[in-house]
Motif scaffolding. Structure first.
Motif, PDB file in Angstrom:
ATOM      1  N   PRO A 174      -5.044  -6.979 -20.325  1.00 40.97           N
ATOM      2  CA  PRO A 174      -4.270  -5.801 -20.729  1.00 40.97           C
ATOM      3  C   PRO A 174      -4.491  -4.590 -19.830  1.00 40.97           C
ATOM      4  N   GLN A 175      -5.666  -4.498 -19.179  1.00 40.69           N
ATOM      5  CA  GLN A 175      -5.872  -3.393 -18.242  1.00 40.69           C
ATOM      6  C   GLN A 175      -4.858  -3.477 -17.087  1.00 40.69           C
ATOM      7  N   SER A 176      -4.569  -4.697 -16.657  1.00 42.60           N
ATOM      8  CA  SER A 176      -3.605  -4.871 -15.576  1.00 42.60           C
ATOM      9  C   SER A 176      -2.203  -4.504 -16.027  1.00 42.60           C
ATOM     10  N   ALA A 177      -1.863  -4.851 -17.264  1.00 43.65           N
ATOM     11  CA  ALA A 177      -0.549  -4.474 -17.804  1.00 43.65           C
ATOM     12  C   ALA A 177      -0.431  -2.957 -17.924  1.00 43.65           C
ATOM     13  N   PHE A 178      -1.517  -2.307 -18.298  1.00 44.12           N
ATOM     14  CA  PHE A 178      -1.539  -0.840 -18.397  1.00 44.12           C
ATOM     15  C   PHE A 178      -1.255  -0.206 -17.034  1.00 44.12           C
ATOM     16  N   LEU A 179      -1.916  -0.716 -15.994  1.00 43.77           N
ATOM     17  CA  LEU A 179      -1.670  -0.205 -14.643  1.00 43.77           C
ATOM     18  C   LEU A 179      -0.244  -0.496 -14.197  1.00 43.77           C
ATOM     19  N   GLY A 199       4.647  -4.545  -0.865  1.00 40.56           N
ATOM     20  CA  GLY A 199       5.041  -3.752  -2.020  1.00 40.56           C
ATOM     21  C   GLY A 199       4.090  -2.649  -2.393  1.00 40.56           C
ATOM     22  N   ASP A 200       3.149  -2.334  -1.533  1.00 38.24           N
ATOM     23  CA  ASP A 200       2.183  -1.269  -1.780  1.00 38.24           C
ATOM     24  C   ASP A 200       2.797   0.074  -1.389  1.00 38.24           C
ATOM     25  N   VAL A 201       2.263   1.154  -1.950  1.00 39.54           N
ATOM     26  CA  VAL A 201       2.686   2.480  -1.501  1.00 39.54           C
ATOM     27  C   VAL A 201       2.242   2.728  -0.067  1.00 39.54           C
ATOM     28  N   ARG A 202       1.256   1.979   0.381  1.00 38.83           N
ATOM     29  CA  ARG A 202       0.753   2.078   1.752  1.00 38.83           C
ATOM     30  C   ARG A 202       1.498   1.087   2.651  1.00 38.83           C
ATOM     31  N   THR A 203       1.675   1.428   3.908  1.00 36.82           N
ATOM     32  CA  THR A 203       2.293   0.501   4.847  1.00 36.82           C
ATOM     33  C   THR A 203       1.268  -0.550   5.260  1.00 36.82           C
ATOM     34  N   LEU A 204       1.687  -1.813   5.218  1.00 40.84           N
ATOM     35  CA  LEU A 204       0.811  -2.948   5.472  1.00 40.84           C
ATOM     36  C   LEU A 204       1.387  -3.816   6.581  1.00 40.84           C
ATOM     37  N   ALA A 205       0.529  -4.565   7.262  1.00 36.57           N
ATOM     38  CA  ALA A 205       0.975  -5.431   8.349  1.00 36.57           C
ATOM     39  C   ALA A 205       0.145  -6.703   8.371  1.00 36.57           C
ATOM     40  N   ILE A 206       0.777  -7.817   8.794  1.00 37.32           N
ATOM     41  CA  ILE A 206       0.064  -9.083   8.902  1.00 37.32           C
ATOM     42  C   ILE A 206       0.758  -9.983   9.913  1.00 37.32           C
ATOM     43  N   HIS A 207      -0.035 -10.771  10.626  1.00 37.83           N
ATOM     44  CA  HIS A 207       0.501 -11.812  11.507  1.00 37.83           C
ATOM     45  C   HIS A 207       0.634 -13.073  10.666  1.00 37.83           C
ATOM     46  N   LEU A 260       6.811  -3.531  -8.319  1.00 38.92           N
ATOM     47  CA  LEU A 260       6.843  -3.086  -9.709  1.00 38.92           C
ATOM     48  C   LEU A 260       5.594  -2.281 -10.037  1.00 38.92           C
ATOM     49  N   GLY A 261       4.426  -2.791  -9.656  1.00 39.10           N
ATOM     50  CA  GLY A 261       3.202  -2.018  -9.827  1.00 39.10           C
ATOM     51  C   GLY A 261       3.096  -0.946  -8.762  1.00 39.10           C
ATOM     52  N   GLY A 262       3.213  -1.377  -7.517  1.00 42.40           N
ATOM     53  CA  GLY A 262       3.314  -0.443  -6.406  1.00 42.40           C
ATOM     54  C   GLY A 262       2.013   0.036  -5.812  1.00 42.40           C
ATOM     55  N   HIS A 263       0.940   0.021  -6.598  1.00 47.45           N
ATOM     56  CA  HIS A 263      -0.311   0.627  -6.144  1.00 47.45           C
ATOM     57  C   HIS A 263      -1.322  -0.393  -5.628  1.00 47.45           C
ATOM     58  N   LEU A 323       9.259   3.530 -10.349  1.00 51.02           N
ATOM     59  CA  LEU A 323       9.859   2.510  -9.488  1.00 51.02           C
ATOM     60  C   LEU A 323      11.048   3.028  -8.694  1.00 51.02           C
ATOM     61  N   SER A 324      11.994   3.669  -9.347  1.00 49.41           N
ATOM     62  CA  SER A 324      13.212   4.107  -8.648  1.00 49.41           C
ATOM     63  C   SER A 324      12.884   5.107  -7.543  1.00 49.41           C
ATOM     64  N   LEU A 325      11.972   6.021  -7.815  1.00 47.86           N
ATOM     65  CA  LEU A 325      11.597   7.023  -6.814  1.00 47.86           C
ATOM     66  C   LEU A 325      10.950   6.366  -5.604  1.00 47.86           C
ATOM     67  N   ARG A 326      10.049   5.422  -5.888  1.00 56.52           N
ATOM     68  CA  ARG A 326       9.368   4.744  -4.783  1.00 56.52           C
ATOM     69  C   ARG A 326      10.312   3.870  -3.976  1.00 56.52           C
ATOM     70  N   MET A 327      11.211   3.157  -4.653  1.00 56.90           N
ATOM     71  CA  MET A 327      12.122   2.268  -3.925  1.00 56.90           C
ATOM     72  C   MET A 327      13.046   3.055  -3.007  1.00 56.90           C
ATOM     73  N   GLU A 328      13.494   4.205  -3.455  1.00 56.88           N
ATOM     74  CA  GLU A 328      14.326   5.051  -2.586  1.00 56.88           C
ATOM     75  C   GLU A 328      13.556   5.427  -1.314  1.00 56.88           C
ATOM     76  N   ARG A 329      12.291   5.784  -1.483  1.00 55.15           N
ATOM     77  CA  ARG A 329      11.480   6.180  -0.334  1.00 55.15           C
ATOM     78  C   ARG A 329      11.140   4.972   0.542  1.00 55.15           C
ATOM     79  N   HIS A 330      10.822   3.838  -0.079  1.00 56.03           N
ATOM     80  CA  HIS A 330      10.550   2.618   0.681  1.00 56.03           C
ATOM     81  C   HIS A 330      11.735   2.282   1.587  1.00 56.03           C
ATOM     82  N   VAL A 331      12.928   2.284   1.010  1.00 57.32           N
ATOM     83  CA  VAL A 331      14.133   1.918   1.769  1.00 57.32           C
ATOM     84  C   VAL A 331      14.395   2.934   2.878  1.00 57.32           C
ATOM     85  N   GLU A 332      14.282   4.209   2.543  1.00 49.67           N
ATOM     86  CA  GLU A 332      14.496   5.261   3.540  1.00 49.67           C
ATOM     87  C   GLU A 332      13.526   5.113   4.709  1.00 49.67           C
TER      88      GLU A 332
END
Length: 439
Positions: A289-294, A382-390, A225-228, A302-311
């Motif tokens: 409120p700063q977090s809500a603003f972000l 859920g970040d715009v960046r690709t992340l990895a963890i064990h 939802l935030g994405g960043h 959201l819709s644009l990012r989710m399309e790209r995430h899924v693709e």
């Protein structure tokens, strides 16, 4: 009209119901600052709000005034973000809290008390499981899990007179099992027990649990939802429900000073009103409120990012399928046994969490992760960046090996959260990190 009245118009759902998701993610619930003319919802950095008079203060605290009294549960910036999420989910109202974990605790705390029973799917995020078997059990809640693929009658039989919620994740983290929310919605309708769904991984763009019978939807807003990845937060959406007086007497009990009960005043929206006015107000898990603003700025795309995430997730799966270093790839689209459920629940795509089971086990995972260059090794999704963890040595690190294996967390399991970078670049980094890691 006073200066205070002119400062901010009442919140209004700018978007009409017939408008599309992409329009509503930009406009729904917006506040228009009438004095300054700001089109972007401002950060209302204030702990409280001036009363016009003695009687105005009395009316606000009694809940008889539409004007706000305190930012602990009613900051204007937070209200806009919560209402926008509720709009996108198809709910009646929403509340923001300080984190996804706070959302789970508050959502269940508004339903259950010591001695009550929560029925849950067995595939849950480990942080949720840890809270369930720790803090919430010590507070007197009893939890029971059923396999996520249990049939309808099994769920109905497991409901007790003390059951206060049926709990599931729309897409489970980290292996991507998909809950049949239509089935769970029918169980909820038959038993009078509300269905609570954590919709973090799917987001309302890919799945809207309320349309399948959920009464309450939870999000970790820190994720898609935030994405960043710049602000922690959580959200609870009230989808509306017929609240049984025997199961939920606190929503029907008389309130102080002759005020009507929550159910009398708010009907199907009684839960959301109680959550905001009692649980969140008294416990105080307030989101800055700063977090809500972000968060609002993230939701707008959201819709644009989710399309790209899924693709991109599918591009990674296609590129790595059959790689000699990988024993198995986990993603809902690859679950042949539940293909019909996945297609019905997630027609726009099954999210962007892809988990790799490396054939070489823990040491292969160590080598793979330490070779990554573009992909970040960290605990987040859920970040715009690709992340990895064990996950076995971090998120599931408190479990013993037998417990991990029972959850499908093998020694070589690496969870990927696929971002929105160019797919070729993500694949290239994953491939170079896999070099030499044969079976």
């Amino acid at each position: 009209m006073t200066a205070l009245d002119a400062r901010v118009r009442d919140e209004q759902a700018v978007a009409e119901p017939e408008l599309g998701f992409e329009t509503r993610q930009v406009h729904a619930g917006a506040i228009i600052d009438a004095e300054a003319g700001a089109r972007i919802t401002p950060i209302y950095q204030s702990a409280g709000y001036v009363f016009e008079s003695f009687d105005d203060g009395v009316e606000r605290f009694a809940g008889r005034s539409a004007r706000r009294a305190y930012s602990r549960n009613d900051n204007p910036t937070n209200v806009v973000a919560a209402r926008r999420i509720a709009d996108l989910e198809g709910g009646l109202d929403g509340v923001l809290v300080a984190s996804g974990q706070a959302a789970i605790a508050a959502a269940l705390g508004a339903l259950a008390e010591a001695g009550d029973h929560i029925l849950a799917a067995d595939r849950l995020y480990e942080g949720t499981r840890e809270m369930v078997r720790g803090l919430l059990r010590r507070q007197g809640l009893e939890f029971e899990t059923l396999p996520i693929d249990s049939d309808e009658e099994a769920w109905v039989r497991a409901v007790r007179p003390t059951t206060r919620a049926i709990y599931a994740e729309s897409i489970a983290n980290p292996l991507g099992e998909v809950a049949d929310l239509d089935l769970l919605g029918r169980v909820s309708a038959r038993t009078g027990v509300p269905l609570v769904v954590d919709n973090t991984v799917a987001t309302p763009y890919l799945n809207r649990p309320i349309e399948h019978g959920a009464a309450i939807v939870i999000h970790s807003t820190s994720k898609w939802l935030g994405g960043h990845g710049s602000a922690i937060g959580g959200a609870i959406v009230d989808g509306g429900f017929d609240w049984d007086p025997e199961r939920f007497p606190h929503l029907h009990a008389a309130r102080p000073h002759g005020a009507p009960s929550w159910a009398e005043r708010f009907g199907r929206g009684a839960y959301g009103a109680y959550l905001r006015s009692v649980v969140v107000l008294e416990q105080g898990p307030t989101l800055p409120p700063q977090s809500a603003f972000l968060l609002l700025h993230g939701i707008e795309t959201l819709s644009l990012r989710m399309e790209r995430h899924v693709e991109n997730a599918h591009a990674v799966i296609d590129a790595l399928r059959g790689h000699p270093a990988i024993a198995r790839i986990h993603h809902p689209s690859l679950d042949a046994d539940r293909a019909e459920v996945v297609a019905r629940m997630l027609p726009r795509g099954a999210g962007s969490v892809v988990s790799l089971d490396l054939a070489g086990g823990r040491e292969a995972a160590r080598a793979f992760l330490d070779r990554l260059e573009l992909v970040s090794q960290m605990t987040h999704i859920g970040d715009v960046r690709t992340l990895a963890i064990h996950t076995g040595s971090t998120i599931h690190g408190k479990l013993d090996e037998a417990e991990r294996l029972a959850l499908g967390v093998t020694p070589g399991l690496v969870r990927l959260s696929i971002g929105i970078e160019r797919a070729d670049d993500i694949v290239a980094d994953l491939r170079q990190a896999l070099e030499g890691l044969e079976r």
